[in-house]
Design an enzyme around this catalytic site. Structure first.
Site, PDB file in Angstrom:
ATOM      1  CB  SER A 355      -0.905  -0.105   1.427  1.00  9.60           C
ATOM      2  OG  SER A 355      -0.369  -0.633   2.360  1.00  9.60           O
ATOM      3  CE1 TYR A 356       1.809   7.435  -1.928  1.00  7.88           C
ATOM      4  CE2 TYR A 356       0.853   8.614  -0.264  1.00  7.88           C
ATOM      5  CZ  TYR A 356       1.439   8.377  -0.948  1.00  7.88           C
ATOM      6  OH  TYR A 356       2.440   9.744  -1.197  1.00  7.88           O
ATOM      7  N   PRO A 357       2.901   3.944   1.097  1.00  5.18           N
ATOM      8  CG  PRO A 357       5.495   4.443  -0.485  1.00  5.18           C
ATOM      9  CD  PRO A 357       4.057   4.141  -0.778  1.00  5.18           C
TER      10      PRO A 357
END
Length: 882
Positions: A355-357
């Site tokens: 997922s978005y880091p």
């Protein structure tokens, strides 16, 4: 049919999103900038059939810089534009007082990468569209890019009818079918307040950073010769980051070890086993007192059990993973620098693995599908058993963490193997996945046993741990409870035989240098930077030679870093302490929340730093005193190299970056070209100023050219710019100038001229005076001279070549030949084009791109035609210049 124009942040991201939304039924082609593709498909939007057009940018479209107006028409149109702005003085260090950068210097948005032509690309692709959907990263920077895209596209879009909404914002946290499709059905609007907070940060960092950096760079580089840094930078976040490292260094340097003493007792539990006991007093710093306690206990034969306890304890499973924790672990456990780890995480995200880091949240949303994410790992060869057991027994509810209101925690989005990812990408993915599984696992439970002993009047303790249930430590074995010796079963009043009691002498030890992980923790604690910018600030202090990365990824400050921080402390501690930047970050967050006015925050902060800057300038002598201790003055640095044209004394060549020449008698310093070697050029002198020429070279296979130190810094002719060598000098008769050695227009770049390198024999070279193109020619020739005659076909200067008789490549054993390197068939096999770099940025291959060059203007003296490539010799060029 109407058109929906969609824009993502990166080309690979655009392709992934388009593939999901079109279900793979799309057509693609490269955009006009060559970097971004355009994906087209049909579908429905707002209940109607539409054409979808998906493309991307490459990060920020625009960047903030000081205003430069270069045309007379611009001066006429803007009554408020001053002559200083027309000349662009605010981007020239020598023409502006840095203090003016705080308020007087106007700023403007410019294309972040002009070579990409991103503005034109967006306008061409977005022209005539009816709706725009922005798929930029869902953070403040992404929100800012939304408005950069809108500024470019809105003027060319079709107008809205009856107040119809035409601008939409997609919000998503992973590149999965579910998340992308959900984002498309729940479109919102871009957040202007968040974009404004980024604009405010950019302007503050530009004005404050440039003012301090320009002043201290010019001040100190003009005084010290072994100051090995081309830029002595200041940054509102960078400098406090360096301050943390130097603060730890100071503690290490000021540490004075103290001697202390401890008692250690050993008791026998049976004939073969024994226990080591810890002294309850821990340690004493007086040797005589320690010896007294030793005498009171060493004659005792029995150790009596005073108390026993057995308590069940738990080691908690980790919180959900956010960016800062990921960077900490990447540095401390995986040996990756924060910037490198962030780049890998972004690539894994774009490829759909995680997922978005970028997130500050450590709490899963209530609707987060934990079981679904876990099932994706059920067949993985490394942790399938643990996952299947969790799914069978039921997952444990994750710990309640912090909800920052941005993105969900970092989690794996699909299963991947080591063979699939490889290297550092696999190691980071493996950690993220194991961490996720651990958050829904059970706590590690263990039994802690404690026995308290009395030996004479002194008390000792022994502890042991036994694992009851490993819990999450099965998937994160490095977190497991360390094995300790098992304790015997006993009760109060039991006794054991004392084996020995001894006194140990030890010393206190200093702290070690900060690790990257510790620095990240300090930056997060004090609000220095964001989860996205923390790696950048750490990378900056490493690249600018303020700290070096030692073993264990520990950050050791250099002399320059130490002196700068000590100087800031001496003049104004708030420049380096985290307090003022932390306060600014809070104000920027208020802008993002719509609770503070953009202009008020900007004006107030700039006013504070402007006052600090003036005080810093007035007090710079305090930092200079520290510099004098660590660095040598220019006059005492370097080695004699060439003579000054004014006093005819030898100037000293200072090799430390930035390399330069310094005349101690005239007290003047002359900059030189960087990233190459400098040596004296045959003791020849410039006919204009009598300075001895020097020769710059990038290596035996690269380019080289002579230059006059004075002309390089003070251009003698109007058509010359600062930083030009003799290969660009337009002197009409000097034997070293472009006018005498220029041959013809460069085969690669628009404005360059191929110039003979007179020092390169017997392996002769012709090199472009603008780009990195180098042509090797006429090997083993005694002499190569540029003729006064020109080619009838292309107007390039002819070359007179005199070869060695024994190695002459000319037909009929001839040794002399005059011809054009572009057109003469005799020279065709004797010229080989090379690039000094791996590939010149203008080079795209194929002869078609090389057509249509004009004459090289202002390069040759009156009476000689301008050197020019032949328009009708493209096939010949392709034969031996490619």
């Amino acid at each position: 049919m109407k058109t929906v124009f969609m824009v993502a942040e990166k080309p690979s991201l655009a392709q992934s999103i388009a593939k999901i939304l079109s279900r793979g039924n799309m057509s693609s082609h490269k955009g006009l900038n060559g970097a971004c593709s355009v994906h087209k498909y049909t579908g429905t939007f707002a209940g109607q059939p539409v054409h979808f057009k998906m493309t991307s940018v490459c990060g920020h479209v625009m960047t903030l810089d000081f205003l430069v107006v270069t045309t007379a028409s611009a001066f006429v149109k803007r009554d408020s534009v001053s002559l200083d702005m027309v000349t662009g003085k605010y981007n020239k260090w020598d023409k502006v007082d840095p203090a003016e950068l705080f308020s007087q210097a106007p700023t403007e948005k410019k294309e972040a990468n002009p070579k990409l032509n991103m503005l034109k690309f967006l306008q061409v692709e977005g022209r005539g569209c009816d709706y725009i959907v922005l798929w930029l990263d869902c953070d403040k920077e992404g929100e800012n890019i939304c408005f950069e895209v809108l500024d470019a596209v809105r003027p060319v879009m079709n107008n809205a009818h009856n107040g119809e909404k035409i601008v939409f914002r997609a919000r998503f946290s992973s590149i999965t079918d579910t998340d992308i499709c959900n984002a498309m059905t729940r479109l919102s609007e871009p957040d202007h307040n968040e974009a404004l907070s980024v604009d405010a940060r950019q302007e503050l960092d530009l004005r404050i950073g440039c003012a301090f950096t320009r002043f201290q760079t010019k001040y100190f580089q003009g005084k010290y010769g072994d100051l090995d840094s081309s830029l002595i930078s200041f940054g509102p976040c960078q400098t406090p980051t360096l301050g943390f490292c130097v603060e730890r260094h100071d503690k290490i340097q000021s540490f004075k070890p103290e001697t202390y003493w401890v008692l250690q007792a050993k008791v026998h539990t049976n004939k073969e086993e024994s226990l080591l006991l810890d002294w309850d007093r821990v340690r004493v710093f007086d040797r005589e007192i320690a010896h007294m306690f030793l005498n009171m206990t060493k004659l005792e034969k029995e150790a009596w059990v005073e108390a026993t306890s057995r308590k069940e304890k738990a080691k908690q499973r980790p919180l959900a993973l956010n960016t800062v924790e990921m960077l900490r672990v990447a540095s401390s456990a995986l040996g990756m620098g924060p910037q490198h780890a962030m780049q890998i995480a972004e690539r894994l995200y774009i490829q759909g693995y995680i997922s978005y880091p970028r997130t500050e949240t450590t709490h899963y949303p209530e609707n987060f599908d934990l079981k679904g994410s876990l099932r994706q790992q059920a067949n993985h060869p490394y942790w399938a058993d643990s996952v299947k057991q969790l799914l069978a027994e039921g997952i444990n509810r994750p710990r309640k963490g912090h909800d920052a209101g941005d993105h969900p925690p970092i989690t794996p989005m699909k299963s991947a193997t080591e063979a699939e990812l490889g290297g550092d990408a696999w190691r980071l993915y493996e950690y993220i996945t194991r961490h996720f599984i651990a958050t829904v696992s059970h706590d590690c439970k263990y039994l802690q046993s404690t026995i308290s002993f009395r030996i004479g009047p002194e008390h000792f303790t022994c502890m042991g741990k036994t694992v009851i249930s490993p819990g999450f430590t099965e998937i994160m074995p490095w977190q497991s409870v360390p094995l300790e010796e098992s304790l015997p079963t006993c009760q109060k009043g039991d006794s054991f035989t004392v084996g020995e009691v001894k006194m140990l002498e030890k010393q206190t030890s200093p702290p070690d240098y900060l690790t990257e992980a510790e620095l990240i923790t300090l930056m997060e604690k004090h609000g220095i930077g964001t989860d996205a910018s923390i790696p950048v600030h750490i990378n900056n202090i490493c690249q600018r030679n303020y700290v070096t990365v030692e073993s264990g990824r520990r950050l050791k400050p250099t002399n320059l870093g130490i002196v700068l921080v000590h100087g800031y402390y001496k003049i104004d501690a708030e420049l380096v302490l985290p307090t003022i930047r932390s306060a600014v970050e809070k104000q920027l967050n208020l802008i993002a929340q719509g609770k503070a006015d953009y202009h008020q925050v900007l004006d107030h902060t700039l006013d504070i730093f402007k006052r600090k800057f003036h005080y810093f300038v007035d007090s710079i002598a305090g930092m200079d005193e520290l510099m004098e201790v660590s660095f040598s003055p220019l006059a005492a640095t370097g080695k004699p190299l060439s003579r000054c044209g004014k006093c005819h004394r030898f100037m000293k060549y200072i090799q430390a970056k930035p390399s330069r020449l310094h005349c101690s008698h005239c007290d003047e310093t002359y900059t030189l070209p960087q990233n190459g070697t400098i040596k004296l050029y045959k003791e020849l002198r410039c006919p204009l100023d009598d300075f001895e020429l020097v020769l710059w070279s990038s290596g035996s296979r690269g380019k080289s050219y002579p230059l006059c130190p004075y002309c390089y810094n003070h251009p003698p002719f109007r058509d010359m710019k600062k930083g030009m060598g003799c290969n660009e000098c337009t002197h009409p008769t000097c034997q070293h100038s472009l006018s005498m050695l220029g041959i013809g227009q460069c085969v690669e770049c628009e404005n360059g001229v191929l110039v003979l390198d007179p020092t390169s024999g017997p392996k002769w070279k012709v090199a472009c005076n603008t780009c990195n193109v180098v042509a090797h020619c006429f090997e083993n020739a005694h002499r190569v001279r540029v003729s006064a005659d020109t080619c009838n076909s292309c107007e390039a200067a002819l070359l007179d070549v005199d070869f060695n008789k024994a190695k002459s490549p000319l037909p009929g054993s001839e040794t002399q030949h005059t011809g054009c390197i572009f057109c003469d068939p005799v020279f065709q096999e004797l010229v080989e084009l090379k690039h000094a770099a791996s590939c010149h940025p203008m080079h795209r291959g194929g002869p078609g791109r090389r057509q249509g060059r004009g004459r090289a203007r202002g390069r040759r003296p009156p009476g000689k035609p301008n050197p020019r490539r032949p328009k009708d010799k493209m096939s010949a060029l392709a034969a031996y210049f490619v």
